[in-house]
Design a protein around this motif. Structure first.
Motif, PDB file in Angstrom:
ATOM      1  N   ASN D 188       0.851  -1.175   0.000  1.00 40.22           N
ATOM      2  CA  ASN D 188       0.000   0.000   0.000  1.00 40.22           C
ATOM      3  C   ASN D 188       0.886   1.223   0.000  1.00 40.22           C
ATOM      4  N   ILE D 189       0.586   2.138  -0.903  1.00 41.48           N
ATOM      5  CA  ILE D 189       1.399   3.342  -1.021  1.00 41.48           C
ATOM      6  C   ILE D 189       0.507   4.558  -0.806  1.00 41.48           C
ATOM      7  N   VAL D 190       0.967   5.439   0.062  1.00 44.07           N
ATOM      8  CA  VAL D 190       0.250   6.685   0.311  1.00 44.07           C
ATOM      9  C   VAL D 190       1.187   7.805  -0.127  1.00 44.07           C
ATOM     10  N   MET D 191       0.681   8.705  -0.977  1.00 41.92           N
ATOM     11  CA  MET D 191       1.543   9.739  -1.532  1.00 41.92           C
ATOM     12  C   MET D 191       0.796  11.070  -1.589  1.00 41.92           C
ATOM     13  N   THR D 192       1.565  12.124  -1.538  1.00 43.19           N
ATOM     14  CA  THR D 192       0.952  13.450  -1.644  1.00 43.19           C
ATOM     15  C   THR D 192       0.761  13.828  -3.116  1.00 43.19           C
ATOM     16  N   GLY D 193      -0.037  14.861  -3.329  1.00 46.02           N
ATOM     17  CA  GLY D 193      -0.235  15.360  -4.693  1.00 46.02           C
ATOM     18  C   GLY D 193       1.066  15.823  -5.327  1.00 46.02           C
ATOM     19  N   SER D 194       2.009  16.266  -4.498  1.00 44.38           N
ATOM     20  CA  SER D 194       3.295  16.731  -5.022  1.00 44.38           C
ATOM     21  C   SER D 194       4.303  15.594  -5.147  1.00 44.38           C
ATOM     22  N   GLY D 195       3.873  14.350  -4.977  1.00 42.08           N
ATOM     23  CA  GLY D 195       4.731  13.212  -5.274  1.00 42.08           C
ATOM     24  C   GLY D 195       5.653  12.745  -4.166  1.00 42.08           C
ATOM     25  N   LYS D 196       5.408  13.171  -2.910  1.00 43.11           N
ATOM     26  CA  LYS D 196       6.216  12.691  -1.796  1.00 43.11           C
ATOM     27  C   LYS D 196       5.541  11.478  -1.150  1.00 43.11           C
ATOM     28  N   LEU D 197       6.372  10.608  -0.584  1.00 43.16           N
ATOM     29  CA  LEU D 197       5.842   9.411   0.082  1.00 43.16           C
ATOM     30  C   LEU D 197       5.371   9.732   1.498  1.00 43.16           C
ATOM     31  N   VAL D 198       4.250   9.163   1.878  1.00 47.64           N
ATOM     32  CA  VAL D 198       3.748   9.322   3.230  1.00 47.64           C
ATOM     33  C   VAL D 198       3.846   7.981   3.957  1.00 47.64           C
ATOM     34  N   GLU D 199       3.447   6.928   3.272  1.00 47.89           N
ATOM     35  CA  GLU D 199       3.559   5.585   3.835  1.00 47.89           C
ATOM     36  C   GLU D 199       3.901   4.613   2.712  1.00 47.89           C
TER      37      GLU D 199
END
Lengths: 236, 236, 236, 236, 236, 236
Positions: D188-199
């Motif tokens: 599972n990948i969580v990412m911001t609109g600006s393309g940074k990783l969150v999880e």
């Protein structure tokens, strides 16, 4: 320079004392710096219902912390009457990690209960639990073989785990509690002795991170796990 | 002759390792034969509501066993979601015993949490917990005094505990698990350093007993506690 | 002089009303002064798993207090969702006490559920429960014999219980609530009709006590139990 | 070819219906293929104690599945009386993910409750919950601003999530249930609109995986999240 | 005039969307004004123990509300760890109502689980649940017949429910939340398609009511249920 | 002819023993045939939070059954750790019924706890509880007035309850357990002394019923409650 004078890519000092408990089939006390975890593997000659059809074995893990293991006394989960989400996450992680290197069919229709109990915590308790439970497991398997209950070792590979993180902009290996509580990125890596990934759990604490950071952290973790694998070999 | 070659009025070998935990105000690992208990005392600067009016302090105890501490793996009470009656009885006993030698008014409005966690059990875990928690308590009090938070030691006397019982017709001191499971009478005695009784809990397991037996057991217990008191003195 | 004008070695007035409940196999309402307990014995024709192998019967006890039984309304344990440590201690004590006079093998593979419910409490509810449950048990056994389900009475001896204590320096028999709440030493004694001890539970409330005091309390308890045994005989 | 004829790097069809609920401050029904989740954001004008000192707001998430949402009826957690480990893991993940893009100080001393309830599940319910809760959050923030309760939007970036995995040796985007249940690696990948990783949460299901696989999966996830970010923009 | 301009004997607008869920054997989304309930019927090929002897089937119901379904967010019962009295009352009512029109012997040894989950609530959720669950049940029965698992329809009659009440002295049909919260008398009526009563539950909220009022409310309910029966017919 | 030779419209013999408990503010033992319920009213000088704003008092009820009260021993809800749906329904019904005749504003900011504990059950325990709790309440109110804590009686009317039902086609008053378990329709009616309805709860057990039957049952209930009201008057 790190709080305890380590280099950024340096593990804390690791000691393992096997056969720590008299009754369990396999056990050890693993210490990584000030983190101390009693790990044990107990064999039960039955399996949960979902294993019966496939005639396979099962490995499950439980995790706990002594109330006085941390800087603030922890309320006992037995007294609260329920496991926290954190405890359940860790239990599931340990179980999954160890199962990933075992052929459950070859284990036979028995359950191995892994218990990881934190006597003292200073960061990295879940990863130390995985590294220590692997050792306890191997001792339990050895005993099963010696007792003539198992013909062949069902363990395909070793498995170890370490935490990595970005602290004040720097990637670091094996965070102690104080580092962990300030980390911008916190990652747990579980890897096999042959260098394959089993789990990667990276979390941005407050600030999302780049792919480049992810890559660096994986490299650091790899280094740490190579060293832990070497230590495991001496104790199984 | 006893299983482990002891005389009927002989304690098992006792070792105490103080300052066992980094974070607790006071702590020790107490071992009586194969029984090993981590005892700690943690200070919290508030009191339960029923102490507020009287402006006194409070001392409370919690007890647990690691799953792999015994010959059969024990299901975690945290996983079951409730404390067994046995655990609650022991917790109450430890708390009452330690409170009996402390002047709670002089302790000031703070709570001391005593935790006794059995790493390995071989009979007599509740009595070892009392003996060890007294040591942990004294270390915590010392720290409060050193830190200038307490002017005078509120502990009036020492307190220790031991099990006695009748096994195959013979009164014996400090039963190990195998003896305990065959005992006809089982008694836990809690006594102060000055030889006063704090608790006497005698139970006929299957077969009621005479007053004469009660008297003999009390004498045996007294001897054991005298020796434990001597050991406690060296570690506080 | 005591609150209710009794002598120090005098029991409160005791009344027993047997066959108090229509449905239970055996039952009574026992009153000791203002303490009133409904005791019943219900037979179930199966046993818990740990009795199966030995082909023996089982006796277990449960205890409760009506919310309005005491001077302050008690919160229902059913509403709180768990049994207090006190309730569990009492339940275990009643069960152990009654089992100590029954040959479980001769009882056959059945369970007897003892229920002690306090309608009104004024001290000594646990000891009244034991004394009353013995009577309920005997009625249930009688019914089993009359119904042809049991050939011989498996009860070897009678059993009764009483509280004793030291109040304002004086040993006293059968404490009422007000005495109990001021007692320096509080002791529950369970004894058989033939004068053997089943349980001795003595607790220093605040101030440790001497062996001499223990001895005096045992003598007082013995006297009280002799009288209770006489009353039991008339009702079974 | 995939079960539903998608290409390996293709998302399922996504539809979002905002203002789905009358009472919540913000809400939507998000559908990704047959997975349907009701997401809502409810504002409460108080904060948990640990936010008070810092005078910041809080965002927390809860997750549930309707009993008939899956192919086998799920036992209600309300009926079982406790949340499963899986539910708690998901709740924590959603909360952490959304908090990573919000300036809690700027939110003010209020709590936003995010609720994600799965009406129908076909894989990827936790990632759809994150993507949908972001939309619900933005609607709630908008309402706070419109109502004059908040001066400026405290949301720094958008956040979305997607599952990726290796199925029969092939990296695939946005697994449906049938694919997920056969996946060798599940991430599972969580990412911001600006393309940074969150999880990043990658798990070997049975078979450890290589760093190269990890890299490929991250690329696939990135592509999916770019598309989801586009869809989110249209609905906030 | 009523809040939403209805006449006192007028139902809110009713819409039913059958086959709302992919996995359940039968399902619908029923809307009565702003009240929206997902109803489903899931078949399980086993019965609770109390049905085994009589070789009959069983129908049971569960009910829940989404946290954001109401004007104030509802704390999840799964999070609280127990079902409220209200939820249990409603579950029992739905189950009893539906069972009253089914021949459980003819259903065969299987259980039908009815689930009613309130997506949005505006009064009358329990009565809408009954009306909707009947439709879900009929779809599930149809599927059992189509699948050759059941020879004949065991449903003897239809069943529907509606709320009635006295608001500001006026008897009214199908109360919305605002009316319900001001009602002096609140009544739920469950009736079969053939006009027989299944349940009548009338409650004075604050002020006892006369027999004449009871009679009027029953007449109003009858009218509403006749209309709901007509709507049910179109969807089964 | 009925089992116990009563006519269809005849109550069982009713006896009331007031001041049954020493500690409660008001109490009675009510017996209706073999059904025996201890009812008490305890005053607490505080109110739940939802009464504070309105400066009104509160009345709440709790209900329990002794384990040996029925023909099959009932498992204690305290041991199970939760209240059954049935217990909660009854508790809510008793509370609502008694509140319907009390002016809570005039009661003042205090709570009255009503406890109804079934010593022996033979049908109609919930209705006997209501009838008895009214008596206990009146005694508690009297005491408040005598103690100068309350100026005027806030009780506007009396309230009593009775069960009615259709057994083998015949409407009957005050069903005993054996009749109740065979009843086709089962109804509980709560009515004031002045003949107004407070609750009507009618349930078809298996077979829906006509409006005519409803009417007959209400008439029977009315007759019974008139008689119970007369008995209540003698005891308050």
């Amino acid at each position: 320079m790190r709080i305890d004078k380590r280099k950024n890519n340096e593990l804390r000092s690791v000691t393992v004392r096997t056969k720590y408990l008299k009754h369990a089939h396999g056990s050890c006390l693993i210490e990584m710096g000030d983190t101390k975890v009693v790990c044990s593997a107990t064999v039960e000659e039955k399996v949960p219902f979902f294993c019966k059809e496939e005639k396979k074995g099962w490995i499950t893990a439980e995790y706990g912390m002594l109330p006085a293991s941390c800087s603030e006394r922890i309320v006992r989960e037995a007294a609260k009457g329920k496991l926290s989400g954190r405890t359940q996450e860790i239990q599931r992680l340990i179980g999954r990690s160890i199962r990933s290197v075992v052929d459950l069919k070859k284990l036979g229709e028995r359950t191995i209960w892994l218990d990881a109990d934190v006597i003292q915590g200073d960061g990295g308790t879940r990863t130390a639990s995985i590294t220590g439970c692997y050792i306890a497991l191997k001792h339990a398997i050895k005993k099963l073989i010696e007792d003539g209950l198992l013909a062949k070792d069902p363990v395909r590979d070793s498995v170890a785990a370490v935490s990595v993180g970005v602290v004040r902009g720097k990637p670091m290996l094996d965070l102690c509690y104080e580092e962990d509580s300030k980390a911008e990125v916190d990652m747990n890596i579980v890897m096999t002795g042959s260098g394959k990934l089993v789990e990667v759990q990276g979390t941005a604490e407050g600030k999302p991170f780049s792919e480049a950071a992810l890559k660096q952290l994986i490299q650091l973790g790899k280094k740490g796990i190579r060293e832990l694998t070497g230590i495991q070999k001496k104790h199984v």
